[in-house]
Design a protein around this motif. Structure first.
Motif, PDB file in Angstrom:
ATOM      1  N   ARG A  47      -3.888  37.376  54.779  1.00 14.57           N
ATOM      2  CA  ARG A  47      -2.591  36.704  54.892  1.00 14.57           C
ATOM      3  C   ARG A  47      -1.459  37.606  54.394  1.00 14.57           C
ATOM      4  O   ARG A  47      -0.329  37.495  54.864  1.00 14.57           O
ATOM      5  N   PHE A  52       2.087  36.265  55.631  1.00 18.25           N
ATOM      6  CA  PHE A  52       2.205  34.870  55.204  1.00 18.25           C
ATOM      7  C   PHE A  52       2.186  34.735  53.677  1.00 18.25           C
ATOM      8  O   PHE A  52       2.516  33.690  53.134  1.00 18.25           O
ATOM      9  N   GLU A  53       1.728  35.762  52.998  1.00 20.03           N
ATOM     10  CA  GLU A  53       1.798  35.807  51.537  1.00 20.03           C
ATOM     11  C   GLU A  53       2.435  37.153  51.179  1.00 20.03           C
ATOM     12  O   GLU A  53       2.228  38.149  51.877  1.00 20.03           O
ATOM     13  N   PRO A  72       6.741  37.838  58.909  1.00 25.24           N
ATOM     14  CA  PRO A  72       5.563  37.834  59.789  1.00 25.24           C
ATOM     15  C   PRO A  72       5.907  38.076  61.257  1.00 25.24           C
ATOM     16  O   PRO A  72       5.158  38.740  61.966  1.00 25.24           O
ATOM     17  N   ASN A  73       7.054  37.526  61.698  1.00 23.09           N
ATOM     18  CA  ASN A  73       7.386  37.655  63.121  1.00 23.09           C
ATOM     19  C   ASN A  73       7.978  39.019  63.476  1.00 23.09           C
ATOM     20  O   ASN A  73       8.310  39.276  64.620  1.00 23.09           O
ATOM     21  N   MET A  79      -2.865  37.372  65.325  1.00 25.29           N
ATOM     22  CA  MET A  79      -3.798  36.680  64.421  1.00 25.29           C
ATOM     23  C   MET A  79      -4.517  35.555  65.150  1.00 25.29           C
ATOM     24  O   MET A  79      -3.922  34.830  65.945  1.00 25.29           O
TER      25      MET A  79
END
Lengths: 352, 260
Positions: A47, A52-53, A72-73, A79
């Motif tokens: 992640r 995401f983290e 993330p984007n 994923m």
């Protein structure tokens, strides 16, 4: 320089340190599995790579550029999730084309790429269906196509096979590996299933308590486990405590039994060393080349189809042994006296 | 409770609801002496004030729905995604309109936004419409929030968000193209309930002196005998149509069986 370089990652949730000083260089096109029990930090590492983290410390470099500051984007990392995470309101084609549409790719190009991806996953006719009209295996293949369609730099697979039944799992893992090889995409695969990790990966990272206990090829992980945890987690084995008798000759003893390992040991005589035997190294009955023969009693017999796993006891020590099924030779009954044999050369010295 | 007793209770309950409705509907048809007719309905529908107030209320309902969706969907989504611990607090806040009477809120608005205040919204028709819209949005909040939150509970909000992010989507795309379409049935349920509430609302419209359908019904009730019953039947029909539409939309959704 590695294509994807994970450097000294640290991550805590409150007082709980879930990832400690985790580093892993991954080459372009490599398939690496993070293997470990629940709570070992493998998913947190994945992640963090996905974005995401956020790591407390450390860097994640792709082609030399640190991606930690990116959202993330912005990372261009594909994923696949355990729960498929297909968009229920979109058709299969809509799902696969989602990333391309977001990126502003022209309609005709998107359609061509979607068709190519559906062909790749073997579902060329399914573009018009909705996710609920597909089986679990089909949904996960669509999720894979969706992740691959925008040509990501790295592919992350978060236990993608865990929600599937056994047969589909085995088939799909082969398909995933085949597609990964064909596209040459750098992949990190998270799983708690050691068989899955060993069968699919170029390299396996065995994680325990937020730390990478061992990084190596499946063959090395299985045959030369670096720690008792790796030895116990990857495959079944019989742990034995032995004392080094002659390190140069590679001789150890345990319970009066002397074993010649056939290789020198890097510890002093008298050192207590953890050793182990894999079930497939121990035979039922005598066999040429297996110099250690012990009288034993069968205690438990587990019939698994092609393989029969037997637990036998010899001199107070329990041994696991696997034998192939033969229709003309039924396995011993529990309580029955048997002979078991193995060779000192098959003994695994843990951490040695 | 025994089976016959349960039936008796059910029938009594149904009669309790049906008899007044039936009585009202029957009375609304007796405008012409001696025969049943739709004269009362004709009279109501031909009334230009009916058309004006009904049109106004429909417009207000539509705007209220839009504002409600824009307010509630991102809030409920964000609470589920990032602040799940705050959910009980937000739920409590959204339920407040059920326990605070509309008249209290309307007086509060008038006091806060009167012509002598720093924001004299009550001074102009447009300003009063804004206040009315705020009041309606708040009245509909418990229904809209519950509906949307229930809808969000049926999809894996976090994973769908992460899947969208990994495919390059920003927050606008995630909300507009992933989250909203997956809770559209819930949003429509909330929207129809909002519509029904706004069409029949009286307190805010009367106190803010807006030309809405609720005060019109009250005025008609003061002056005529049969028309108020016809209006009440029309209002009920609108509410039921809204309920029916909720059911219809739920059933015709293509992907309602889909999980996350």
């Amino acid at each position: 320089m590695a294509y994807l370089d994970i450097l000294n990652l640290q991550k805590s949730f409150g007082a709980n340190r879930v990832v400690r000083d985790f580093s892993l260089p991954i080459d372009k096109g490599e398939f690496v599995s993070l293997l470990g029990p629940s709570g070992c930090g493998k998913t947190t590492v994945l992640r963090m790579v996905a974005g995401f983290e956020t790591p407390d410390e450390g860097a994640i470099r792709i082609e030399g550029r640190d991606v930690v500051p990116l959202r993330p984007n912005q990372r261009n990392i594909g994923m696949v999730f355990q729960s498929y995470a297909l968009f229920p309101n979109l058709t299969v084609a809509g799902n696969v084309g989602f990333g391309l549409k977001v990126a502003g790719v022209a309609g005709a190009e998107t359609r061509a790429r979607v068709a190519e991806m559906l062909e790749l996953i073997g579902l060329p006719e399914m573009g018009g269906r909705y996710p609920f009209q597909l089986s679990g295996g089909q949904q996960q293949r669509v999720a894979l196509a969706r992740a691959l369609a925008p040509r990501p730099r790295v592919l992350l697979l978060d236990e993608p096979l865990s929600a599937l039944d056994a047969k589909v799992r085995v088939r799909l893992r082969g398909e995933i590996r085949e597609i990964q090889r064909r596209l040459g995409i750098t992949t990190i695969f998270v799983t708690h299933d050691q068989e899955e990790a060993l069968s699919i990966s170029d390299r396996v990272v065995v994680m325990n308590g937020g730390v990478a206990d061992q990084v190596g090829t499946p063959f090395a992980i299985y045959n030369q486990p670096a720690t008792p945890f790796v030895a116990g987690f990857v495959g079944a084995l019989t742990p034995i405590e032995a004392t080094v008798v002659d390190p140069r000759a590679g001789t150890v003893s345990s319970g009066g039994m002397v074993m010649h390992l056939g290789r020198a040991l890097p510890m002093a005589a008298g050192t207590v060393v953890p050793i182990a035997l894999r079930p497939e190294s121990v035979r039922l009955g005598r066999e040429a080349g297996r110099e250690i023969v012990l009288p034993a009693t069968a205690r438990a017999v587990e019939f698994m189809g092609s393989v029969i796993r037997i637990r036998a006891e010899a001199g107070g020590q329990s041994f696991l042994l696997d034998t192939f099924n033969r229709a003309d030779a039924p396995p011993p009954q529990p309580g029955e006296p048997v002979e078991i044999s193995f060779s000192g050369r098959d003994v695994i010295v843990i951490g040695g | 409770m025994t089976r016959p007793a349960a039936w008796v209770a059910l029938v009594l309950g149904l009669l309790y609801f049906v008899i007044p409705l039936w009585g009202m509907a029957e009375f609304s048809l007796r405008m012409r002496r001696g025969v049943y007719s739709l004269d009362a309905y004709g009279s109501v529908l031909a009334n230009p004030e009916f058309q004006r107030t009904f049109g106004f209320s429909v417009l207000m309902a539509v705007v209220t729905i839009l504002v409600g969706v824009l307010l509630v969907v991102p809030t409920a989504y964000w609470v589920r995604l990032r602040m799940p611990r705050l959910r009980p607090v937000v739920e409590f806040i959204t339920l407040l309109p059920l326990v605070i009477p509309a008249i209290v809120i309307a007086f509060g608005y008038i006091r806060l936004y009167n012509t002598g205040s720093w924001l004299p919204l009550t001074g102009t028709a447009g300003g009063a419409n804004v206040l009315l819209l705020m009041g309606y949005t708040m009245l509909a909040l418990p229904y809209m929030y519950r509906a949307v939150d229930t809808g969000l509970a049926s999809v894996d909000v976090r994973t769908l968000t992460e899947a969208s992010q990994s495919l390059g989507a920003g927050w606008g795309t995630i909300l507009g193209r992933v989250i909203l379409p997956n809770v559209v049935v819930a949003v429509l349920s909330g929207a129809f309930l909002t519509f029904a509430i706004v069409i029949g609302e009286f307190t805010f419209a009367a106190l803010l002196d807006r030309p809405a359908f609720g005060p019109f019904m009250q005025r008609v009730g003061e002056d005529s005998a049969y028309e108020p019953s016809a209006l009440a039947v029309i209002a009920f029909a609108i509410t039921w149509a809204c309920m029916g539409l909720i059911g219809l939309v739920t059933r015709t959704q293509k992907h309602t069986r889909a999980g996350a």
